[in-house]
Scaffold this motif. Structure first.
Motif, PDB file in Angstrom:
ATOM      1  N   THR A 203       0.797  -1.226   0.000  1.00 46.05           N
ATOM      2  CA  THR A 203       0.000   0.000   0.000  1.00 46.05           C
ATOM      3  C   THR A 203       0.832   1.279   0.000  1.00 46.05           C
ATOM      4  OG1 THR A 203      -0.219  -0.310   2.362  1.00 46.05           O
ATOM      5  CG2 THR A 203      -2.070  -0.981   1.033  1.00 46.05           C
ATOM      6  N   CYS A 204       2.110   1.160   0.377  1.00 53.18           N
ATOM      7  CA  CYS A 204       2.940   2.361   0.359  1.00 53.18           C
ATOM      8  C   CYS A 204       4.406   2.006   0.181  1.00 53.18           C
ATOM      9  CB  CYS A 204       2.736   3.178   1.634  1.00 53.18           C
ATOM     10  SG  CYS A 204       3.460   2.403   3.089  1.00 53.18           S
ATOM     11  N   GLU A 205       5.236   3.028   0.088  1.00 51.58           N
ATOM     12  CA  GLU A 205       6.683   2.850  -0.046  1.00 51.58           C
ATOM     13  C   GLU A 205       7.245   1.902   1.005  1.00 51.58           C
ATOM     14  OE1 GLU A 205       8.978   4.326  -2.104  1.00 51.58           O
ATOM     15  OE2 GLU A 205       7.347   5.128  -3.325  1.00 51.58           O
ATOM     16  N   GLY A 206       6.708   2.040   2.223  1.00 49.90           N
ATOM     17  CA  GLY A 206       7.192   1.205   3.314  1.00 49.90           C
ATOM     18  C   GLY A 206       7.004  -0.265   2.992  1.00 49.90           C
ATOM     19  N   CYS A 207       5.826  -0.610   2.493  1.00 48.25           N
ATOM     20  CA  CYS A 207       5.541  -1.994   2.154  1.00 48.25           C
ATOM     21  C   CYS A 207       6.487  -2.479   1.065  1.00 48.25           C
ATOM     22  CB  CYS A 207       4.110  -2.137   1.630  1.00 48.25           C
ATOM     23  SG  CYS A 207       2.856  -1.645   2.811  1.00 48.25           S
ATOM     24  N   SER A 208       6.705  -1.656   0.038  1.00 44.26           N
ATOM     25  CA  SER A 208       7.546  -2.118  -1.056  1.00 44.26           C
ATOM     26  C   SER A 208       9.005  -2.227  -0.614  1.00 44.26           C
ATOM     27  CB  SER A 208       7.393  -1.230  -2.293  1.00 44.26           C
ATOM     28  OG  SER A 208       7.941   0.031  -2.067  1.00 44.26           O
TER      29      SER A 208
ATOM     30  N   MET B 146       7.597   0.906  10.614  1.00 48.20           N
ATOM     31  CA  MET B 146       6.244   0.616  10.171  1.00 48.20           C
ATOM     32  C   MET B 146       5.658   1.915   9.601  1.00 48.20           C
ATOM     33  SD  MET B 146       4.652  -1.734  13.185  1.00 48.20           S
ATOM     34  CE  MET B 146       4.908  -0.584  14.519  1.00 48.20           C
ATOM     35  N   THR B 147       5.126   1.818   8.404  1.00 44.71           N
ATOM     36  CA  THR B 147       4.635   3.045   7.777  1.00 44.71           C
ATOM     37  C   THR B 147       3.127   3.079   7.603  1.00 44.71           C
ATOM     38  OG1 THR B 147       5.218   2.008   5.697  1.00 44.71           O
ATOM     39  CG2 THR B 147       6.748   3.644   6.549  1.00 44.71           C
ATOM     40  N   CYS B 148       2.513   1.933   7.591  1.00 44.20           N
ATOM     41  CA  CYS B 148       1.065   1.950   7.384  1.00 44.20           C
ATOM     42  C   CYS B 148       0.433   0.750   8.063  1.00 44.20           C
ATOM     43  CB  CYS B 148       0.729   1.958   5.892  1.00 44.20           C
ATOM     44  SG  CYS B 148       1.131   0.414   5.080  1.00 44.20           S
ATOM     45  N   ASN B 149      -0.868   0.681   7.979  1.00 44.07           N
ATOM     46  CA  ASN B 149      -1.589  -0.394   8.637  1.00 44.07           C
ATOM     47  C   ASN B 149      -1.271  -1.777   8.112  1.00 44.07           C
ATOM     48  OD1 ASN B 149      -3.348  -0.513  10.827  1.00 44.07           O
ATOM     49  ND2 ASN B 149      -4.460   1.216   9.945  1.00 44.07           N
ATOM     50  N   SER B 150      -0.853  -1.845   6.858  1.00 40.72           N
ATOM     51  CA  SER B 150      -0.587  -3.185   6.356  1.00 40.72           C
ATOM     52  C   SER B 150       0.727  -3.716   6.914  1.00 40.72           C
ATOM     53  CB  SER B 150      -0.668  -3.244   4.837  1.00 40.72           C
ATOM     54  OG  SER B 150       0.509  -2.840   4.255  1.00 40.72           O
ATOM     55  N   CYS B 151       1.631  -2.793   7.313  1.00 40.95           N
ATOM     56  CA  CYS B 151       2.844  -3.224   8.019  1.00 40.95           C
ATOM     57  C   CYS B 151       2.427  -3.887   9.330  1.00 40.95           C
ATOM     58  CB  CYS B 151       3.749  -2.039   8.363  1.00 40.95           C
ATOM     59  SG  CYS B 151       4.434  -1.169   6.960  1.00 40.95           S
ATOM     60  N   VAL B 152       1.519  -3.240  10.044  1.00 47.40           N
ATOM     61  CA  VAL B 152       1.015  -3.750  11.312  1.00 47.40           C
ATOM     62  C   VAL B 152       0.424  -5.136  11.116  1.00 47.40           C
ATOM     63  CG1 VAL B 152      -0.735  -3.401  13.088  1.00 47.40           C
ATOM     64  CG2 VAL B 152       0.588  -1.455  12.241  1.00 47.40           C
TER      65      VAL B 152
HETATM   66 CU   LIG Z   1       3.082  -0.502   5.547  1.00 50.88          CU
END
Ligand SMILES: [Cu+2]
Ligand SMILES: [Cu+2]
Lengths: 73, 71
Positions: A16-21, B11-17
């Motif tokens: 969903t965002c840069e962090g995920c990628s 962690m940057t967003c809810n999907s990280c969580v």
């Molecule tokens: Cu994330």
């Protein structure tokens, strides 16, 4: 094996965002022996690798994101 | 059952969580995990016979986060 001969694998990953990628980047670089491109917009990752699709899938699953194998290209 | 709190950075967003909760709760010995994006940490209930805080911390690091155990 020359890079050109390596099979290309396509995966769909819920990023969903840069962090995920960047997490995807992290696990793949840790595995090694891969060249890849993450496409955040289309939630896809293209991987050039001599590793089997199963190995790649297992590696990507470390991130837990819903993921599926789209096939070889 | 013991409880440990792991500090998690990156962690940057809810999907990280969700990813962390999913991956860690799958580990043997983990009874429950609750990750907070705002507090940058995760509270994990675990069975000390099957796992330990160090183990849980490195599992989170394996995913690409910076984790540390709070004293
Ligand atoms: Cu994330
Ligand atoms: Cu994200």
């Amino acid at each position: 094996m020359p890079a050109a001969a390596m099979p290309k694998h396509k995966f769909s990953i819920d990023m969903t965002c840069e962090g995920c990628s960047s997490l995807v980047t992290h696990v793949l670089s840790k595995l090694g022996g891969v060249q890849f491109e993450t496409d955040l917009l289309n939630k896809k990752v293209c991987i050039d690798s001599e590793h089997s699709a199963d190995t790649l899938l297992a590696t990507l699953k470390k991130n837990g994101n819903s993921i599926s194998y789209l096939g070889e290209k | 059952t013991q409880v440990t709190v792991v500090n998690i950075e990156g962690m940057t967003c809810n999907s990280c969580v969700q990813s962390i909760e999913e991956v860690i709760s799958r580990k043997p010995g983990v009874k429950s995990i609750c990750v907070s994006l705002v507090n940058h940490n995760g509270t994990i209930k675990y069975d000390p016979l099957l796992t330990c805080p160090e183990d849980l911390k490195s599992a989170i690091e394996d995913m690409g986060f910076d984790a540390s155990l709070s004293a």
